[in-house]
Design an enzyme around this catalytic site. Sequence first.
Site, PDB file in Angstrom:
ATOM      1  N   ARG A  68     -45.243  34.651  41.840  1.00 11.94           N
ATOM      2  CA  ARG A  68     -46.492  33.013  42.086  1.00 11.94           C
ATOM      3  C   ARG A  68     -45.530  32.568  43.026  1.00 11.94           C
ATOM      4  O   ARG A  68     -44.537  31.884  42.885  1.00 11.94           O
ATOM      5  CB  ARG A  68     -46.826  32.442  40.405  1.00 11.94           C
ATOM      6  CG  ARG A  68     -48.142  31.593  40.839  1.00 11.94           C
ATOM      7  CD  ARG A  68     -47.662  31.321  39.423  1.00 11.94           C
ATOM      8  NE  ARG A  68     -46.789  29.992  39.236  1.00 11.94           N
ATOM      9  CZ  ARG A  68     -47.269  29.013  38.479  1.00 11.94           C
ATOM     10  NH1 ARG A  68     -48.260  29.046  37.513  1.00 11.94           N
ATOM     11  NH2 ARG A  68     -46.258  27.820  37.785  1.00 11.94           N
ATOM     12  N   TYR A  97     -47.731  20.080  39.594  1.00  7.11           N
ATOM     13  CA  TYR A  97     -47.352  21.344  38.875  1.00  7.11           C
ATOM     14  C   TYR A  97     -46.766  22.268  38.917  1.00  7.11           C
ATOM     15  O   TYR A  97     -46.745  23.162  40.819  1.00  7.11           O
ATOM     16  CB  TYR A  97     -49.194  21.937  38.497  1.00  7.11           C
ATOM     17  CG  TYR A  97     -48.744  22.989  38.189  1.00  7.11           C
ATOM     18  CD1 TYR A  97     -48.738  23.697  36.613  1.00  7.11           C
ATOM     19  CD2 TYR A  97     -49.383  24.192  38.513  1.00  7.11           C
ATOM     20  CE1 TYR A  97     -48.207  24.398  36.030  1.00  7.11           C
ATOM     21  CE2 TYR A  97     -48.987  25.158  37.917  1.00  7.11           C
ATOM     22  CZ  TYR A  97     -48.978  25.551  36.381  1.00  7.11           C
ATOM     23  OH  TYR A  97     -48.261  26.622  35.926  1.00  7.11           O
ATOM     24  N   ASP A 130     -51.166  29.194  42.055  1.00  5.38           N
ATOM     25  CA  ASP A 130     -52.169  28.356  40.538  1.00  5.38           C
ATOM     26  C   ASP A 130     -52.335  26.946  40.972  1.00  5.38           C
ATOM     27  O   ASP A 130     -51.241  25.723  41.093  1.00  5.38           O
ATOM     28  CB  ASP A 130     -51.218  28.920  39.041  1.00  5.38           C
ATOM     29  CG  ASP A 130     -51.667  28.390  37.653  1.00  5.38           C
ATOM     30  OD1 ASP A 130     -52.962  27.512  37.979  1.00  5.38           O
ATOM     31  OD2 ASP A 130     -51.606  28.378  37.173  1.00  5.38           O
ATOM     32  N   HIS A 150     -54.496  24.994  39.246  1.00  8.67           N
ATOM     33  CA  HIS A 150     -54.006  24.783  37.741  1.00  8.67           C
ATOM     34  C   HIS A 150     -55.620  23.707  37.531  1.00  8.67           C
ATOM     35  O   HIS A 150     -55.108  22.325  37.220  1.00  8.67           O
ATOM     36  CB  HIS A 150     -53.170  23.728  37.501  1.00  8.67           C
ATOM     37  CG  HIS A 150     -52.578  23.584  35.991  1.00  8.67           C
ATOM     38  ND1 HIS A 150     -52.098  23.121  35.042  1.00  8.67           N
ATOM     39  CD2 HIS A 150     -51.400  24.887  35.706  1.00  8.67           C
ATOM     40  CE1 HIS A 150     -51.680  23.630  34.238  1.00  8.67           C
ATOM     41  NE2 HIS A 150     -51.607  24.765  34.391  1.00  8.67           N
ATOM     42  N   GLU A 154     -55.058  31.349  41.644  1.00  4.18           N
ATOM     43  CA  GLU A 154     -55.448  31.306  39.824  1.00  4.18           C
ATOM     44  C   GLU A 154     -56.205  29.949  39.530  1.00  4.18           C
ATOM     45  O   GLU A 154     -55.697  28.961  39.867  1.00  4.18           O
ATOM     46  CB  GLU A 154     -54.546  31.165  38.419  1.00  4.18           C
ATOM     47  CG  GLU A 154     -54.364  30.853  37.648  1.00  4.18           C
ATOM     48  CD  GLU A 154     -53.528  31.419  36.544  1.00  4.18           C
ATOM     49  OE1 GLU A 154     -51.974  31.882  37.183  1.00  4.18           O
ATOM     50  OE2 GLU A 154     -52.886  30.973  36.264  1.00  4.18           O
ATOM     51  N   GLU A 207     -56.629  31.804  31.053  1.00  6.27           N
ATOM     52  CA  GLU A 207     -55.912  31.417  29.682  1.00  6.27           C
ATOM     53  C   GLU A 207     -55.613  30.346  28.899  1.00  6.27           C
ATOM     54  O   GLU A 207     -55.323  30.286  27.739  1.00  6.27           O
ATOM     55  CB  GLU A 207     -53.844  30.636  30.967  1.00  6.27           C
ATOM     56  CG  GLU A 207     -53.894  29.244  31.739  1.00  6.27           C
ATOM     57  CD  GLU A 207     -52.540  29.284  32.515  1.00  6.27           C
ATOM     58  OE1 GLU A 207     -52.866  29.951  33.124  1.00  6.27           O
ATOM     59  OE2 GLU A 207     -52.705  27.887  31.998  1.00  6.27           O
ATOM     60  N   ARG A 259     -56.808  35.897  32.549  1.00  6.78           N
ATOM     61  CA  ARG A 259     -55.947  35.881  31.894  1.00  6.78           C
ATOM     62  C   ARG A 259     -56.052  35.755  30.590  1.00  6.78           C
ATOM     63  O   ARG A 259     -54.688  34.752  29.879  1.00  6.78           O
ATOM     64  CB  ARG A 259     -55.700  33.999  32.594  1.00  6.78           C
ATOM     65  CG  ARG A 259     -55.627  34.884  34.916  1.00  6.78           C
ATOM     66  CD  ARG A 259     -54.220  34.822  34.373  1.00  6.78           C
ATOM     67  NE  ARG A 259     -52.949  33.434  34.654  1.00  6.78           N
ATOM     68  CZ  ARG A 259     -52.388  33.722  34.273  1.00  6.78           C
ATOM     69  NH1 ARG A 259     -51.684  34.604  34.102  1.00  6.78           N
ATOM     70  NH2 ARG A 259     -51.411  32.559  33.453  1.00  6.78           N
ATOM     71  N   GLU A 275     -48.223  37.984  34.024  1.00  9.90           N
ATOM     72  CA  GLU A 275     -47.173  37.130  33.939  1.00  9.90           C
ATOM     73  C   GLU A 275     -45.762  36.850  33.468  1.00  9.90           C
ATOM     74  O   GLU A 275     -46.136  37.503  32.256  1.00  9.90           O
ATOM     75  CB  GLU A 275     -47.396  35.514  33.665  1.00  9.90           C
ATOM     76  CG  GLU A 275     -46.943  34.326  33.869  1.00  9.90           C
ATOM     77  CD  GLU A 275     -47.961  32.863  33.590  1.00  9.90           C
ATOM     78  OE1 GLU A 275     -48.886  32.822  32.663  1.00  9.90           O
ATOM     79  OE2 GLU A 275     -47.233  32.533  34.319  1.00  9.90           O
ATOM     80  N   TRP A 277     -54.258  17.863  33.912  1.00 14.05           N
ATOM     81  CA  TRP A 277     -53.200  18.199  34.451  1.00 14.05           C
ATOM     82  C   TRP A 277     -52.836  19.795  34.642  1.00 14.05           C
ATOM     83  O   TRP A 277     -54.205  20.944  35.243  1.00 14.05           O
ATOM     84  CB  TRP A 277     -52.108  17.851  33.598  1.00 14.05           C
ATOM     85  CG  TRP A 277     -51.136  18.268  33.591  1.00 14.05           C
ATOM     86  CD1 TRP A 277     -49.556  17.661  34.601  1.00 14.05           C
ATOM     87  CD2 TRP A 277     -49.668  20.011  33.439  1.00 14.05           C
ATOM     88  NE1 TRP A 277     -48.480  18.617  34.264  1.00 14.05           N
ATOM     89  CE2 TRP A 277     -48.650  19.984  34.471  1.00 14.05           C
ATOM     90  CE3 TRP A 277     -50.542  21.334  32.173  1.00 14.05           C
ATOM     91  CZ2 TRP A 277     -48.574  21.105  33.551  1.00 14.05           C
ATOM     92  CZ3 TRP A 277     -49.570  22.303  32.489  1.00 14.05           C
ATOM     93  CH2 TRP A 277     -48.658  21.655  32.914  1.00 14.05           C
TER      94      TRP A 277
END
Length: 402
Positions: free
Chosen positions: A147, A159, A210, A212, A236, A262, A283, A339, A402
């Site tokens: 990643r 991030y 990602d 996020h 992601e 996730e 995820r 991951e 975030w």
Amino acid sequence: MRITDVEVLVTCPGRNFVTLRVRTDEGVHGLGDATLNGRELAVVSYLRDHVAPCLIGRDPFRIEDIWQYLYRGAYWRRGPVTMTAIGAVDMALWDIKGKALGVPVYELLGGASRAGVLVYGHASGESAGEAVDAVGRYLDLGYKAVRVQAGVPGLSGTYGVGRGELFYEPAGTGLPREDVWSAEKYLATVPSLFARVRDEYGDEVRLLHDAHHRLTPIQAARLGRDLEPYRLFWLEDVAPAEQQEAFRLIRQHTTTPLAVGEIFSTIHDATVLLREYLIDYLRMTVVHGGGITHLRNAAAYADVHQVRTGCHGATDLSPVAMAAALHLDLSIPNFGIQEYMRHTAETDEVFPHAYTFSGGYLHPGGSPGLGVDYRDDLAERHPYQRAYLPVSRLEDGTMGNW
Ligand code: KDG
Ligand code: MG
């Protein structure tokens, strides 16, 4: 066999972890991870005050029945606190059953479907150049998937940008740090980062990124399209994960594979995404997704829709959750990737484990149960410290994701 004792253990070997230990009258015990980053003590209370008393005297071999008892029996279903607590109990029961029968948990789940579990590591840097160099270090360690995240010029605390060479830990002690975010500045930098990585390392390495949850659907669609020349393994959380319908728009615009989930706590969070073939990787993970029992069902539902798994495996998932994920990953037919954000040596000492990394793959090992121990003597040296994930504001001060 009967459950005689349920302990909720909190330790902070570099970061906070909550661990459930379920003891039985036959001397076998099981461990479950109950860590919910930044909201740890809510799960401690849920388990200690509300779940533990209901477990005493039950047969720990009745894993499915206990799962149903905790899920249906609470009336208040779903949500990260509830499902993390149920997940911890579930992991501990699979651990007990494996130990009692003398087999690793993956044997109870149908046996190994593959030789090892493909993992991805986290390369990052404040600048694109540093991130490109970090990819090289992961390749030198044998990783086949990486990643890549880089700082965005003009923004503080992007991030995914880590400290040191192999570790990324976003949570910090004290109250939440405030970062600054601009989607425009971010979108202007990501494609050139991946162009540099492909130029340097070629086409073979699997690359991931990602976002996020930070983009609007149309921004997400643009990023997916701009990244197509670099053939990512996945992009992601390109838009907020709970807005499942937004992925219809994103999907129409890009062939970059998408990964989401996730923050999902049950399969009900992903039904639109799966039924409408809007994502490629799910995820969800054992700890925040109700344990091995629920994740196995979620993976089966994903498989029907040609979606593979890509379980969350950041540092806030303890080695117990990592082991549980690996047993599941090894056994299910539609495993995609895992991951693997390495834990620090301090954490690994508190949780000695049987899983091993070699040539880009993890293997859960052959120890009975999950194959993870808990060193009380070391854990007690690291008391809980209040810690939070950062929060994010836009450049004008408005709260962002975030
Ligand atoms: O607790 C939150 C972190 O685990 C999360 O921010 C990490 O997005 C993450 C990832 O993909 O590992
Ligand atoms: Mg993520």
